[in-house]
Design a protein around this motif. Structure first.
Motif, PDB file in Angstrom:
ATOM      1  N   THR A 217      38.225  45.564  28.344  1.00  0.00           N
ATOM      2  CA  THR A 217      37.571  45.650  29.646  1.00  0.00           C
ATOM      3  C   THR A 217      37.660  44.302  30.348  1.00  0.00           C
ATOM      4  O   THR A 217      37.376  43.268  29.746  1.00  0.00           O
ATOM      5  CB  THR A 217      36.093  46.057  29.487  1.00  0.00           C
ATOM      6  N   ASP A 218      38.079  44.335  31.592  1.00  0.00           N
ATOM      7  CA  ASP A 218      38.212  43.110  32.384  1.00  0.00           C
ATOM      8  C   ASP A 218      37.380  43.272  33.659  1.00  0.00           C
ATOM      9  O   ASP A 218      37.575  44.225  34.414  1.00  0.00           O
ATOM     10  CB  ASP A 218      39.684  42.871  32.733  1.00  0.00           C
ATOM     11  N   VAL A 219      36.447  42.348  33.878  1.00  0.00           N
ATOM     12  CA  VAL A 219      35.600  42.374  35.074  1.00  0.00           C
ATOM     13  C   VAL A 219      35.973  41.192  35.960  1.00  0.00           C
ATOM     14  O   VAL A 219      35.955  40.050  35.504  1.00  0.00           O
ATOM     15  CB  VAL A 219      34.102  42.315  34.707  1.00  0.00           C
ATOM     16  N   VAL A 220      36.324  41.486  37.205  1.00  0.00           N
ATOM     17  CA  VAL A 220      36.719  40.421  38.130  1.00  0.00           C
ATOM     18  C   VAL A 220      35.935  40.571  39.433  1.00  0.00           C
ATOM     19  O   VAL A 220      35.577  41.681  39.841  1.00  0.00           O
ATOM     20  CB  VAL A 220      38.236  40.461  38.426  1.00  0.00           C
ATOM     21  N   GLU A 221      35.665  39.419  40.047  1.00  0.00           N
ATOM     22  CA  GLU A 221      35.050  39.411  41.375  1.00  0.00           C
ATOM     23  C   GLU A 221      36.137  39.105  42.391  1.00  0.00           C
ATOM     24  O   GLU A 221      36.881  38.129  42.239  1.00  0.00           O
ATOM     25  CB  GLU A 221      33.933  38.376  41.445  1.00  0.00           C
ATOM     26  N   GLU A 222      36.228  39.929  43.408  1.00  0.00           N
ATOM     27  CA  GLU A 222      37.280  39.793  44.414  1.00  0.00           C
ATOM     28  C   GLU A 222      36.674  39.876  45.806  1.00  0.00           C
ATOM     29  O   GLU A 222      35.623  40.516  46.001  1.00  0.00           O
ATOM     30  CB  GLU A 222      38.329  40.898  44.236  1.00  0.00           C
ATOM     31  N   PRO A 223      37.349  39.227  46.789  1.00  0.00           N
ATOM     32  CA  PRO A 223      36.844  39.337  48.161  1.00  0.00           C
ATOM     33  C   PRO A 223      37.070  40.733  48.721  1.00  0.00           C
ATOM     34  O   PRO A 223      38.079  41.375  48.419  1.00  0.00           O
ATOM     35  CB  PRO A 223      37.671  38.291  48.926  1.00  0.00           C
ATOM     36  N   SER A 253      32.567  43.380  42.753  1.00  0.00           N
ATOM     37  CA  SER A 253      32.861  43.235  41.322  1.00  0.00           C
ATOM     38  C   SER A 253      33.559  44.511  40.863  1.00  0.00           C
ATOM     39  O   SER A 253      33.039  45.618  41.072  1.00  0.00           O
ATOM     40  CB  SER A 253      31.568  43.029  40.531  1.00  0.00           C
ATOM     41  N   ARG A 254      34.737  44.351  40.257  1.00  0.00           N
ATOM     42  CA  ARG A 254      35.507  45.512  39.807  1.00  0.00           C
ATOM     43  C   ARG A 254      35.715  45.437  38.296  1.00  0.00           C
ATOM     44  O   ARG A 254      36.148  44.419  37.767  1.00  0.00           O
ATOM     45  CB  ARG A 254      36.853  45.576  40.518  1.00  0.00           C
ATOM     46  N   LYS A 255      35.385  46.542  37.633  1.00  0.00           N
ATOM     47  CA  LYS A 255      35.592  46.628  36.179  1.00  0.00           C
ATOM     48  C   LYS A 255      36.861  47.443  35.929  1.00  0.00           C
ATOM     49  O   LYS A 255      37.003  48.561  36.431  1.00  0.00           O
ATOM     50  CB  LYS A 255      34.404  47.290  35.492  1.00  0.00           C
ATOM     51  N   PHE A 256      37.778  46.855  35.134  1.00  0.00           N
ATOM     52  CA  PHE A 256      39.043  47.507  34.844  1.00  0.00           C
ATOM     53  C   PHE A 256      39.150  47.814  33.346  1.00  0.00           C
ATOM     54  O   PHE A 256      38.706  47.031  32.509  1.00  0.00           O
ATOM     55  CB  PHE A 256      40.226  46.620  35.241  1.00  0.00           C
ATOM     56  N   GLU A 257      39.734  48.937  33.049  1.00  0.00           N
ATOM     57  CA  GLU A 257      40.107  49.271  31.675  1.00  0.00           C
ATOM     58  C   GLU A 257      41.579  48.899  31.523  1.00  0.00           C
ATOM     59  O   GLU A 257      42.447  49.487  32.165  1.00  0.00           O
ATOM     60  CB  GLU A 257      39.891  50.759  31.407  1.00  0.00           C
ATOM     61  N   VAL A 258      41.835  47.908  30.660  1.00  0.00           N
ATOM     62  CA  VAL A 258      43.186  47.350  30.528  1.00  0.00           C
ATOM     63  C   VAL A 258      43.781  47.786  29.188  1.00  0.00           C
ATOM     64  O   VAL A 258      43.137  47.661  28.141  1.00  0.00           O
ATOM     65  CB  VAL A 258      43.161  45.810  30.607  1.00  0.00           C
TER      66      VAL A 258
END
Length: 412
Positions: A217-223, A253-258
Motif C-alpha cells: 500500500t502506498d499513500v501519497v499526498e498530491e495537489p 491524499s490517495r491510497k494506492f494498491e501497488v
C-alpha cells in the motif's frame, strides 16, 4: 551217578563263563581305550558361521574338509578365512561368511552382485560404482545392509534456480519441480508465481523460475488542480481577459494498491481518495466588446490610408519608435476577423494595427506616423516586441509600404 562227576561239570561250566566275561571285558576296555584315544587325537577348532561361533573337534585335514564335514556348500563369492587349502591345526579359528545377492540401481541402470560386504559403501566400492558428493544413496553410505538386498544411487545434476530475478545453481537428484523446491526448502507465498508446473520434470541444466510477487500500500499526498471558470464581460474588449479571482490548488491524499514483481512495480490501483484541502477555482472574465474602428477619409501621396490631421502627432501619451509593416484582410491564412472581432473584409478601410499586447494593450487608441489615428485591434504570429502591422485595403498598398521605422504614440 555219583556226586563227584556232577560237581566237576558244574565247575567246568563256571570257568567257561568266567573266560567269556573276561574276554568281553577286555574287548570293552579296548574299545573304550580306542575311543578315548581317537577322540583325544581330534583337533579343537572355532568355526564362525555367518557371525555365529561354534566349537568343533575334528580329524579334518584342511579347511575344505572341515566345511564339507559340516555340510557347508561353498560358493566362490563366499568369504573363507583362512583359505580352503589351509591345514587344520589345534586351536585354529575359521570364518565362513556366506555371500548374498544385492541389486544396485543407478538412475535407470540396474546391476546385481554377490557380496559378503556389510555396509552400503563397501558394496558400492566392490561393484566399482563411484558416488559423487551430491549423489543420493538409499540406504545411506554408512548404513549396514541388514535385511536390505537393494541399493539405489541417484546421480546428481545441476539445475539453475531463478528466484526473484537472482540466479543460483544447485546440485539435485529431484525428478520434479515440486520435489526440487521441497528438498531445497524454497518457500512460495500465495502471491508468488512459479513459471512451471509443480509436477514438471526437472532436467539437467534446466532453469526453475520463481516470480516473487508482493502487494503493498502506498499513500501519497498530491495537489488537486483548481478549475478555471470563464465569464463573459461586455465591458472588456473582445480578446482581452481579466482575472476576477485567483485560483489556488487544493490537496488530496490517495491510497494506492501497488503490485510488484521481483521488486519492480507492475501495476498501481487507487483504492481510496481523501480531500485534505478543497481547491479554489480561478475566475476569468472574457471580453465581448467589439471595437468600432473609423475608416480613413483622405489619402495623400506617399501615405497609406492617412486620415485628416495625420501629419501632426497628438499631444500626450507614450511615444516611441517601432518597425512597421502592412497587411490586408486577404493575406494567406488570414480570416479577415481580428483578435478583437473586427471584420476587416467587410470594412477594408478601417484603421487597425496588429500589435504585441505585452507592448501595446489591445483596444488602445494610437497615432502612427504616416498612417494616422488607429485602434490596436489585432495580433500576429510575427508581431513580437517593438513591431506593428498596419491594415491597408489592398495588397498593392501593402507591398508599396514595405518595412520602415515609424513613430507611434499610445493615446489611451
Amino acid at each position: 551217578m555219583s556226586n563227584r562227576p556232577m560237581k566237576s561239570l558244574f565247575f567246568s561250566s563256571l570257568r567257561s563263563k568266567e573266560v567269556a566275561v573276561t574276554v568281553l571285558a577286555f574287548i570293552l576296555f579296548f574299545t573304550v581305550i580306542t575311543l578315548v584315544f581317537y577322540e583325544g587325537t581330534k583337533k579343537s577348532i572355532t568355526l564362525d558361521v555367518n557371525g555365529e561361533e561354534l566349537e568343533i573337534k575334528t580329524h579334518a585335514h584342511t579347511v575344505a574338509d572341515l566345511l564339507s564335514e559340516q555340510d557347508i556348500d561353498i560358493a566362490k563369492e563366499d568369504l573363507i578365512k583362512p583359505s580352503v587349502n589351509t591345514s587344520i591345526v589345534d586351536g585354529i579359528s575359521i570364518r565362513w561368511e556366506q555371500s548374498r545377492q544385492v541389486s544396485i540401481l543407478v538412475d535407470k541402470d540396474n546391476k546385481s552382485i554377490w557380496t559378503t560386504k556389510s555396509t552400503v559403501n563397501e558394496v558400492l566400492e566392490e561393484a566399482g560404482i563411484v558416488v559423487g558428493e551430491h549423489d543420493e544413496v538409499i540406504p545411506s553410505l554408512n548404513e549396514e545392509l541388514a535385511d536390505t538386498d537393494s541399493i539405489t544411487v541417484l546421480k546428481a545434476y545441476e539445475v539453475t534456480l531463478n528466484d526473484g530475478g537472482k540466479e543460483k545453481k544447485y546440485w539435485t537428484t529431484s525428478t520434479t519441480v515440486a520435489d526440487f523446491l521441497k528438498k531445497k526448502d524454497i518457500q512460495l507465498s500465495d502471491l508468488d508465481r512459479l513459471e512451471a508446473y509443480e509436477q514438471e520434470l526437472v532436467m539437467p541444466n534446466s532453469t526453475v523460475k520463481i516470480v516473487r510477487v508482493e502487494k503493498v500500500t502506498d499513500v501519497v499526498e498530491e495537489p488537486a488542480n483548481y478549475a478555471v471558470e470563464t465569464r463573459s464581460d461586455s465591458s472588456l474588449l473582445k480578446g482581452r481577459e481579466k482575472v476576477v479571482q485567483d485560483g489556488e490548488n487544493g490537496k488530496v491524499s490517495r491510497k494506492f494498491e501497488v503490485l510488484k514483481e521481483n521488486g519492480k512495480e507492475v501495476s498501481r490501483k487507487m483504492v481510496e481518495e481523501t480531500t485534505i484541502k478543497q481547491p479554489k477555482k480561478k475566475i476569468v472574465a472574457i471580453g465581448t466588446k467589439v471595437l468600432v474602428a473609423s475608416a480613413s477619409t483622405t489619402k495623400s501621396k506617399g501615405a497609406v490610408g492617412v486620415s485628416r490631421n495625420n501629419s501632426a502627432a497628438p499631444s500626450g501619451g507614450k511615444e516611441f519608435y517601432v518597425t512597421a509593416t502592412a497587411y490586408t484582410a486577404h493575406c494567406n491564412g488570414c480570416s479577415g476577423i481580428t483578435a478583437t472581432g473586427i471584420n476587416l473584409r467587410s470594412n477594408p478601410n478601417l484603421k487597425v494595427i496588429a500589435v504585441d499586447p505585452s507592448v501595446i494593450p489591445l483596444g488602445s487608441k494610437v497615432w502612427v506616423e504616416g498612417y494616422g489615428y488607429a485602434v490596436a485591434g489585432d495580433t500576429g504570429g510575427a508581431i513580437k516586441g517593438m513591431k506593428i502591422d498596419l491594415h491597408v485595403p489592398t495588397k498593392a498598398v501593402a507591398y508599396k509600404f514595405g518595412r520602415r521605422q515609424v513613430k507611434i504614440k499610445v493615446i489611451n
